[in-house]
Enzyme design. Structure first.
Site, PDB file in Angstrom:
ATOM      1  N   ARG A 143       0.340   4.477  16.412  1.00 31.27           N
ATOM      2  CA  ARG A 143      -0.800   4.931  15.800  1.00 31.27           C
ATOM      3  C   ARG A 143      -0.285   6.699  16.449  1.00 31.27           C
ATOM      4  O   ARG A 143      -0.097   7.291  15.125  1.00 31.27           O
ATOM      5  CB  ARG A 143      -2.161   5.237  15.609  1.00 31.27           C
ATOM      6  CG  ARG A 143      -2.217   3.669  14.491  1.00 31.27           C
ATOM      7  CD  ARG A 143      -1.451   3.059  13.307  1.00 31.27           C
ATOM      8  NE  ARG A 143      -1.781   2.405  13.480  1.00 31.27           N
ATOM      9  CZ  ARG A 143      -1.144   1.954  12.208  1.00 31.27           C
ATOM     10  NH1 ARG A 143       0.681   1.749  12.490  1.00 31.27           N
ATOM     11  NH2 ARG A 143      -1.306   0.517  11.476  1.00 31.27           N
ATOM     12  N   ASP A 147       1.071  -1.436  -0.043  1.00 34.50           N
ATOM     13  CA  ASP A 147       0.012  -0.131   0.127  1.00 34.50           C
ATOM     14  C   ASP A 147       0.666   1.148   0.194  1.00 34.50           C
ATOM     15  O   ASP A 147       0.755   2.349  -0.760  1.00 34.50           O
ATOM     16  CB  ASP A 147      -1.118   0.412   1.128  1.00 34.50           C
ATOM     17  CG  ASP A 147      -2.132  -1.337   1.151  1.00 34.50           C
ATOM     18  OD1 ASP A 147      -2.388  -1.098  -0.277  1.00 34.50           O
ATOM     19  OD2 ASP A 147      -2.645  -1.014   2.179  1.00 34.50           O
ATOM     20  N   ASP A 173      -7.023   2.891  11.888  1.00 35.01           N
ATOM     21  CA  ASP A 173      -6.296   3.564  12.068  1.00 35.01           C
ATOM     22  C   ASP A 173      -6.215   5.305  11.090  1.00 35.01           C
ATOM     23  O   ASP A 173      -5.868   5.598  12.221  1.00 35.01           O
ATOM     24  CB  ASP A 173      -4.854   2.616  11.587  1.00 35.01           C
ATOM     25  CG  ASP A 173      -4.410   1.521  12.521  1.00 35.01           C
ATOM     26  OD1 ASP A 173      -4.807   2.082  13.096  1.00 35.01           O
ATOM     27  OD2 ASP A 173      -4.753   0.591  11.937  1.00 35.01           O
ATOM     28  N   SER A 207      -3.357  -9.891   6.847  1.00 28.91           N
ATOM     29  CA  SER A 207      -2.802  -8.383   7.810  1.00 28.91           C
ATOM     30  C   SER A 207      -2.642  -8.522   8.851  1.00 28.91           C
ATOM     31  O   SER A 207      -3.344  -8.751   9.770  1.00 28.91           O
ATOM     32  CB  SER A 207      -4.349  -7.422   6.970  1.00 28.91           C
ATOM     33  OG  SER A 207      -3.762  -6.284   7.290  1.00 28.91           O
TER      34      SER A 207
END
Ligand code: ARG
Length: 436
Positions: free
Chosen positions: A115, A36, A144, A195
């Protein structure tokens, strides 16, 4: 606005007339090295952005040099790498451990805690580089994105946030196609059916067969923890020492935070401790099935709780449960940098004054159990608790206390009738009575 330039006729370079701030096209991208964010470098460049890649290590293994090289090769004009592990533990994990934060009774919040730190570091880089935006590779379906966007809003409201994956409308195959078309090397992780994300506080696994919430997670989901069947046949004990709610020693020896968490992840993992299968509520309202491995987090949360059990006054302990829940929700929902955290932490810090002492935990084939706790300021008093010799408790005081404690329900029953008579009717059933 700027008072410089007097009459405004001499506009500053790069600044349009009328005091509109400069719109540079420099963006700091949170770069993991995966598909990504690699595609994102190229995509942002195509949109006219000058891309600065930023990668931070919050976990044990990450080949930062390779990622940095890859970022430049893919088209970033600069690539930063940083080691965020110490601030991660110190500023984010320890306060959350003190708070006892577990989301929906299951998830110790590893990613959710990471994060805001990543975003805060990116803001620093953006300032250093004079960038006007930060970018991340989050989808529009998860938590996120919220954490990145809200952290940026809290720390640097002037910065724009660009989220290519939310915008570009490519699926995984499209991305792979885009990558090969643009000569972007497709990373090996793309072949995984899952993932994943990981840092020192835990690892998360989703997608693939896990999207069926009835399906048991297959063995290949786990990377940190052993199958309980393959764990040692003898229990392992760990002794963790805390000072004011922060872990400071292992087996009686002082230890630094990074080493402690690394050791506990290993010891816990070897004993199959820390596997979590959670069907959770995302902030945006989607339910999702997540598998977590968090051996150190599970052990430390358990040990910390045990120390609070023996040191916190009853009322504080009960109220703190509510605060713990609020804290967990706040972290999960992306509100780390918020007035709420400061307010909650004021309470949490106050409660930790006497949470100093040692806890012994027994690990065995996937389970962990506190088997001992002691504290210099413990409120557990043997002379009050004992049923044996040395009992100092005045039992006669109980009767009067309970008379007053139950006064209101007794009065209600007397004045307003016995509320539960109907539901209790026939409760005894066919009871048998015997006489000599
Ligand atoms: N569901 C967890 C959370 O919201 C884990 C998210 C993992 N993130 C990821 N991009 N794989 O905190």
């Amino acid at each position: 606005m700027s008072a410089r330039g007097g009459g405004g006729s001499k506009a500053l370079p790069g600044r349009r007339k009328g005091g509109v701030p400069p719109v540079n096209k420099k963006v700091v991208l949170a770069y993991s090295g995966g598909l990504d964010t690699s595609v994102a470098i190229r995509w942002l460049k195509d949109q006219g952005w000058d891309v600065i890649a930023f990668t931070v290590a919050l976990g044990e293994k990450k080949d930062l040099d390779a990622i940095q090289a890859r970022a430049l090769k893919t088209g970033a004009s600069a690539a930063y790498v940083a080691d965020g592990r110490a601030p991660f533990l110190q500023l984010f994990v320890w306060p959350s451990l003190q708070a006892g934060a577990v989301y929906e009774k299951e998830y110790p919040l590893a990613t959710a805690l990471g994060r805001p730190l990543i975003a805060a570091m990116m803001v620093e880089v953006a300032r250093r580089e004079g960038a006007s935006a930060i970018a991340h590779g989050c989808t529009g379906k998860g938590n996120d994105q919220v954490r990145f966007d809200v952290t940026t809003a809290a720390l640097a409201p002037d910065l724009k946030v660009v989220a290519p994956v939310r915008e570009w409308g490519m699926n995984r195959d499209d991305e792979i196609e885009y990558a090969s078309r643009h000569g972007i090397e497709v990373p090996a992780t793309v072949r995984s059916p899952y993932s994943t994300d990981e840092n020192l506080w835990g690892r998360s696994i989703e997608a693939g067969v896990l999207e069926d919430p009835w399906a048991e997670p297959p063995a290949d989901v786990y990377a940190w923890t052993r199958d309980p069947r393959d764990c040692p046949d003898e229990p392992t004990y760990v002794e963790i020492g805390f000072k004011q709610g922060v872990p400071v020693s292992l087996e009686g020896k002082p230890i630094d935070p990074l080493q402690l968490v690394t050791d506990l992840n290993r010891i816990g993992g070897e004993n199959g401790v820390g596997r979590i299968d959670h069907l959770e509520n995302r902030l945006i309202g989607i339910k999702s099935r997540e598998i977590y491995e968090a051996p150190a987090a599970v052990l430390l949360l358990q040990a910390h709780q045990a120390l609070e059990d023996i040191t916190l006054p009853k009322e504080v302990a009960r109220f703190k449960d509510l605060v713990a829940q609020q804290w967990a929700q706040m972290v999960y929902d992306g509100l780390w940098f918020s007035p709420l955290r400061d307010a909650l932490y004021a309470f949490v810090a106050e409660t930790q004054r006497h949470v100093t002492g040692d806890v012994r935990v027994k690990l065995f084939k996937g389970s962990s159990q506190v088997v001992g706790r002691k504290a210099p300021a413990q409120l557990y008093q043997h002379s009050l608790a004992t049923y044996g010799k040395g009992d100092a408790f005045d039992q006669s005081a109980a009767a009067g206390f309970i008379k007053l404690w139950g006064m209101s329900v007794r009065t209600a029953a007397q004045v307003q009738g016995r509320l539960h008579d109907r539901e209790l009717k026939g409760l005894l059933g066919d009871v048998r009575r015997l006489t000599p």
